[in-house]
Write an enzyme that holds these catalytic residues in place. Structure first.
Site: not given
Ligand code: MV4
Length: 498
Positions: A116, A200, A235, A292
């Site tokens: 990444k 980030e 996720h 993919r």
């Molecule tokens: C983020 C985000 C907010 N800001 N990145 C990355 C993996 C993906 N499945 C979730 N991710 C996120 N990346 C930035 N810069 C919010 C998520 C996010 C999330 C983060 C914390 C807890 C639950 C989450 C659920 C979906 C997305």
């Protein structure tokens, strides 16, 4: 064209790819593990190979076994589907080294996008916006803490080898920073064998919006618009739609351009997806690239009329993209729901057992991508996704209502499914308004969802038996009345218990 392709996968995606091959006249080879002996993908393929033990490492992840078998049956190409070996650069390389075409991008690109930090640097150099933060080489705690303070709070620590939330930490203030970096590193090390992390800015009201691209081996790249994938649970995406309810003509043009620039920056070939995060002010940022065919590809097919799986085969065979960007249009609106064998009223625990009855909804503009049928057993070995239900209609409201209808008419007996939960999400007022973020499920739903499970299986079977007998009796009566020579004419009111 290829004469024979091996599909190194199972379930609905294997079925999907086998059908695409058959439409072009390519012979197909399925692979399966012991527990998948009678699975639909095995029945559908022209040939099939038993990989043995059900454990993924012994079967669908067993690189030498799959490659040896591909060679012995004379398959010229391997389609990896998604999951399993789809984004494993060593597998793509091993195929290449044995003279088998891997249906996907080059191994070096898969490897680059799997890192990444390297992916973000590449995109930054190509002027694709990336999420502000630290994605440098230095991995000592002091540097990460110093850089974290510069990024500001809240921030996210993410695993360089990760994706999908593993090794991720939310840091709300400076005093949590060092500890969070250390624990993210520990989790990354144990999950990926690599403790590299990056930082980030934690975006406010984030949406996950991705762009589908197709790139041939002659430097032509096109995008096929976006997919809104914000509705996720732990996720895992559960509902996807296109177009995104927040998309404007201008934003789509900008993001489409960025997606093509991202693909061109790495000399990408075949089908791929650029994942963006879009914040509450509609700023968009590159997050990662998926090398993919994705689970949610059917909603793009439903609104563009373009068969992505077939184009993967044609591109891998060296064919030039006949499609020009200006000729690609989107029509109407499509939604996909992922149907899982899991119990929403019990913490979404996977549900296993024999499927006593599978009867998906049917109708115009309803697509069922399934790797299951009646009498198939759901085991704990693989992902509990049973099927994908895809509907399309003129606009968002109609396709949501159509999906609610379709889910209400979906019969799966034998395991507990998330169908009633999916309906609750679609019926939510904020979802209907398009007010969704990646935190929608966490914000509005508990982990234990009280759902009317309906009648117990025994009662359903008893009713079904009663119903079928009742139907037959009516048919007999109709038959009797239609045919003056029927033997029923002579037996008066007496009947056997049919
Ligand atoms: C983020 C985000 C907010 N800001 N990145 C990355 C993996 C993906 N499945 C979730 N991710 C996120 N990346 C930035 N810069 C919010 C998520 C996010 C999330 C983060 C914390 C807890 C639950 C989450 C659920 C979906 C997305």
């Amino acid at each position: 064209m290829f004469k024979k392709v091996l599909i190194a996968n199972r379930s609905e995606i294997a079925v999907r790819i086998i059908k695409a091959c058959q439409e072009i006249g390519i012979k197909t080879v399925a692979v399966y593990s012991e527990v998948d002996r009678r699975a639909p993908h095995v029945q559908l393929a022209d040939e099939s190979i038993n990989l043995g033990e059900p454990t993924p490492s012994e079967s669908y992840l067993n690189i030498p076994k799959i490659i040896e078998n591909a060679q012995s049956v004379g398959a010229e190409a391997i389609h990896p589907g998604y999951g399993f070996l789809a984004e494993n650069p060593d597998f793509a390389k091993a195929c290449h080294d044995k003279g088998i075409k891997f249906i996907g991008p080059k191994p070096e690109i898969i490897r680059l996008m799997g890192d990444k930090i390297e992916a973000k640097k590449t995109m930054e150099n190509a002027d694709v916006p990336v999420i502000p933060g630290y994605h440098g080489e230095k991995q000592d705690i002091a540097t990460l803490v110093k850089e974290g303070k510069k990024v500001g709070f809240p921030l996210l620590v993410k695993a360089t080898a990760g994706g999908g939330g593993k090794g991720m930490r939310i840091v709300n203030s400076e005093d949590e920073l060092e500890q969070s970096i250390e624990s993210a590193k520990r989790e990354s090390k144990s999950s990926f064998g690599n403790d590299s992390v990056f930082l980030e800015k934690y975006l406010d009201k984030p949406r996950h919006i991705e762009f589908q691209i197709l790139a041939d081996e002659h430097e032509n790249v096109i995008h096929l618009f976006e997919r809104e994938c914000s509705i996720q649970r732990r996720h895992q995406k559960i509902i996807e739609e296109t177009p995104s309810p927040v998309m404007t003509k201008k934003l789509r043009e900008e993001m489409g351009k960025a997606a093509i620039a991202a693909a061109e920056a790495v000399g990408y070939t075949n089908a791929g997806t650029i994942e963006f995060m879009v914040d509450g002010n509609l700023n968009f940022y590159f997050m990662e690239m998926n090398t993919r065919l994705q689970v949610e590809h059917p909603i793009t097919e439903a609104t563009t009329g373009i068969d992505l799986a077939k184009w993967q085969l044609k591109i891998a065979n060296g064919m030039e993209l006949a499609l020009k960007q200006k000729n690609i249009t989107q029509r109407g609106h499509a939604v996909e729901c992922r149907v899982y064998a899991e119990d929403p009223s019990n913490g979404f625990l996977p549900s296993i057992g024999v499927l006593k009855k599978v009867e998906p909804p049917r109708g115009p503009n309803i697509r069922n991508d399934m790797g299951i049928e009646t009498n198939i057993e759901i085991t704990p070995y693989y992902d509990p996704m049973l099927a994908k239900l895809v509907v399309s209609a003129e606009n968002r409201e109609e396709s949501i209502n159509k999906m609610i209808w379709a889910l209400s008419n979906y019969v799966i007996l034998g395991v507990t499914t998330n169908i009633s939960f999916l309906k609750k999400v679609l019926e939510h007022e904020e979802f209907k308004k398009g007010n969704i973020t990646t935190h929608f499920i966490d914000n509005y739903f508990e982990d234990r969802i009280i759902i009317n499970k309906g009648l117990p299986l025994d009662a359903i079977i008893a009713l079904a038996v009663y119903d079928s007998l009742h139907t037959r009796r009516q048919e007999v009566v109709r038959f009797k009345e239609a045919d003056p020579h029927s033997p029923w004419k002579r037996v008066g009111r007496w009947r056997m218990g049919v």
